[in-house]
Enzyme design. Structure first.
Site, mmCIF file in Angstrom:
data_model
loop_
_atom_site.group_PDB
_atom_site.id
_atom_site.type_symbol
_atom_site.label_atom_id
_atom_site.label_comp_id
_atom_site.label_asym_id
_atom_site.label_seq_id
_atom_site.Cartn_x
_atom_site.Cartn_y
_atom_site.Cartn_z
ATOM 1 N N ALA A 197 1.175 -0.970 -0.178
ATOM 2 C CA ALA A 197 0.264 -0.248 0.027
ATOM 3 C C ALA A 197 0.925 1.255 0.688
ATOM 4 O O ALA A 197 0.123 2.739 -0.977
ATOM 5 C CB ALA A 197 -0.310 -0.228 0.645
ATOM 6 N N ALA A 198 2.440 1.112 0.420
ATOM 7 C CA ALA A 198 2.706 2.223 0.504
ATOM 8 C C ALA A 198 3.241 2.941 -0.525
ATOM 9 O O ALA A 198 3.901 2.477 -1.228
ATOM 10 C CB ALA A 198 4.337 1.853 1.165
ATOM 11 N N PRO A 199 3.157 4.357 -1.003
ATOM 12 C CA PRO A 199 3.106 5.345 0.295
ATOM 13 C C PRO A 199 2.101 6.103 0.703
ATOM 14 O O PRO A 199 1.254 7.003 1.159
ATOM 15 C CB PRO A 199 4.030 6.580 -1.104
ATOM 16 C CG PRO A 199 3.495 6.262 -1.874
ATOM 17 C CD PRO A 199 3.484 4.701 -2.463
ATOM 18 N N GLY A 218 -0.724 6.562 -2.177
ATOM 19 C CA GLY A 218 -1.948 7.413 -2.718
ATOM 20 C C GLY A 218 -3.115 6.574 -3.235
ATOM 21 O O GLY A 218 -4.359 7.152 -3.076
ATOM 22 N N LYS A 219 -3.005 5.295 -3.268
ATOM 23 C CA LYS A 219 -4.141 4.659 -3.748
ATOM 24 C C LYS A 219 -5.117 4.072 -2.612
ATOM 25 O O LYS A 219 -5.985 3.854 -2.925
ATOM 26 C CB LYS A 219 -4.264 2.951 -3.882
ATOM 27 C CG LYS A 219 -3.474 3.585 -5.547
ATOM 28 C CD LYS A 219 -2.878 1.576 -6.876
ATOM 29 C CE LYS A 219 -1.415 2.032 -7.613
ATOM 30 N NZ LYS A 219 -0.730 2.811 -7.511
ATOM 31 N N ASP A 226 1.644 -3.768 4.112
ATOM 32 C CA ASP A 226 3.400 -3.318 3.523
ATOM 33 C C ASP A 226 4.143 -4.427 4.546
ATOM 34 O O ASP A 226 3.793 -4.095 5.609
ATOM 35 C CB ASP A 226 3.292 -2.093 3.542
ATOM 36 C CG ASP A 226 4.717 -1.864 2.289
ATOM 37 O OD1 ASP A 226 3.747 -1.203 1.017
ATOM 38 O OD2 ASP A 226 5.675 -1.661 2.320
ATOM 39 N N CYS A 260 3.287 -0.548 -12.433
ATOM 40 C CA CYS A 260 4.112 0.238 -13.015
ATOM 41 C C CYS A 260 4.830 -0.136 -14.457
ATOM 42 O O CYS A 260 6.100 0.568 -14.122
ATOM 43 C CB CYS A 260 4.561 1.957 -11.601
ATOM 44 S SG CYS A 260 5.556 1.223 -11.055
#
Length: 466
Positions: free
Chosen positions: A278-280, A282-283, A298, A393
């Site tokens: 999950a970090a950082p 945004g989602k 995380d 990504c």
């Protein structure tokens, strides 16, 4: 001008005495420590495949970097980003001035030349300063001292010829290692691959996900609203913490492509969703903004702490768990799962030009295997009928389309849940025939190169079968 490289002479052995401290004049000339640090870190990226972000972390980065003041750290970072973004162009201009290639073991010399040439060709630094410091640097290192004359000659020749030669060299050069370029061509064709590589040369804009009123925030921040809903600014007027709305938690920095996967769930109000890796955050913030209850997991305590800090600034809270996802056992199944998986990050080269030089094809294969195992684990965390969104990504199909096809093939536990055209505003151009999401830096033409493009992302929506 052609400079000879004498491969017959041997460098003197490196002294066992500790190096003298940096000082004014001589080998401690002002600015020399920064150039030495830049060459050292460039070597770490190119020769040891080390992440530039890790090397230039202000708290845990390379000791030579952390020894510098903040102004010199910024200079080192600018030099390195530039030297990596234009590495092949710089190499070609250096090679044109050599009678024969540099010796294979002359890596230290190569890094000194690249650091100086990046300043001469692309940064607002006087040519004479870049040349003189490079010569002083070469003289101070036993490995390169005998090449100080070559350094002087090559760099002065580049400075004299840059206005005439640089445009043509840029036009005839693709600034990527062969393996990376070849994989882009295989995946997207030569024309799109070239457009992606061209965009990698342009500094990326800054995108914001806003809680509300994107048009208003675009005006306040000096940007535009993208078709996907993100606010984009070509060049910031101030540091991020000093921008309007930061302290009030009205927005967060998030690439427009990274903001898309969370939107594939549809209406999540009232749902309990687990955000893996999950970090950082945004989602996680997007899901909370949409009304979901979120458990954020995380495997890094430091990154999880950063997520908690980011959420606190935004006025949000989520249950956070430090755990290895492959071993995590939920107390109850979730309504949906978001897995933004670890990947090669080849979709972020525009922001991180070290990636194609620090990563290898072997890294991509290993990461694709890890992603397959993480996805299989994620499926077990969601209720039958619940949705799983997988994303990363990477530009490489091995970590995206091919991984998804292999995971779905013969599976009795998950099925593709294709995203339909018109379902999510602004993303139809990025949908694949299978209903997955694929973005590249060559997409999203906003009229100006500095405002166009977005990170390379892949995202797919799946559903757990009963």
């Amino acid at each position: 001008m052609v400079v000879k490289v004498d491969e017959r002479r041997r460098a003197k052995p490196k002294s066992s005495r500790p190096a003298a401290p940096e000082r004014e004049g001589g080998n401690g000339a002002p600015g020399l420590a920064a150039r030495k640090a830049a060459a050292k870190l460039l070597a770490a990226v190119i020769d040891a495949h080390t992440s530039l972000d890790g090397l230039t972390d202000h708290d845990h980065g390379h000791p030579q970097f952390r020894a510098l003041d903040m102004r010199d750290r910024a200079l080192v970072r600018a030099i390195l980003v530039t030297a990596l973004r234009y590495r092949r162009t710089i190499a070609n201009l250096i090679a044109a001035r050599l009678e024969r290639p540099l010796p294979a073991n002359a890596t230290a010399l190569s890094h000194i030349l690249h650091v100086a040439a990046a300043q001469i060709l692309f940064l607002d630094i006087p040519d004479s300063a870049a040349v003189d410091l490079a010569v002083t640097h070469a003289k101070s290192d036993p490995r390169t001292a005998r090449f100080s004359g070559l350094v002087n000659g090559v760099l002065r020749s580049i400075a004299r010829g840059k206005e005439a030669e640089l445009p043509a060299t840029l036009a005839s050069t693709q600034d990527a290692p062969d393996w990376f370029r070849d994989r882009l061509v295989a995946a997207y064709g030569a024309e799109t691959a070239t457009r992606i590589l061209d965009m990698h040369r342009i500094e990326a804009p800054v995108d914001f996900t806003v809680k509300s009123d994107p048009e208003g925030w675009a005006e306040k921040l000096g940007g535009i609203v993208l078709p996907t809903g993100s606010v984009r600014v070509g060049r910031l007027a101030a540091d991020v913490p000093d921008l309007p709305g930061f302290a009030e938690g009205e927005w967060w920095v998030q690439d427009a492509a990274a903001a898309l996967p969370a939107r594939l769930f549809g209406d999540v109000a009232g749902q309990h969703i687990v955000d893996l890796c999950a970090a950082p955050g945004g989602k996680t913030a997007q899901l909370l903004l949409a009304g979901a209850r979120v458990t954020a997991i995380d495997n890094s305590k430091n990154r999880l702490a950063r997520l908690e800090q980011n959420l606190a600034r935004l006025g949000y809270s989520a249950r956070t768990v430090h755990a290895d996802i492959l071993k995590f056992e939920p107390e109850e199944l979730f309504d949906a799962v978001l897995l933004d998986a670890p990947c090669s990050s080849t979709g972020t080269v525009r922001r991180h030009p070290d990636v194609p030089w620090a990563k290898t094809p072997e890294d991509i294969a290993k990461l694709a295997d890890l992603q397959t195992r993480l996805l299989a684990r994620a499926v077990l965390m969601v209720k039958p009928g619940g949705r799983i969104v997988f994303s990363n990504c990477s530009l490489d199909p091995l970590e995206g389309e091919a991984m998804l096809t292999a995971s779905l093939s013969g599976s009795t536990s998950i099925a593709n849940d294709a995203v339909q055209p018109g379902e999510v505003p602004g993303i139809d151009a990025f949908l694949t025939p299978q209903g997955a999401l694929r973005t590249t830096p060559a997409d999203l033409d906003m009229g100006k190169p500095e405002l166009s493009g977005l990170d390379g992302f892949f995202a797919a929506r799946l559903r757990r079968l009963a």
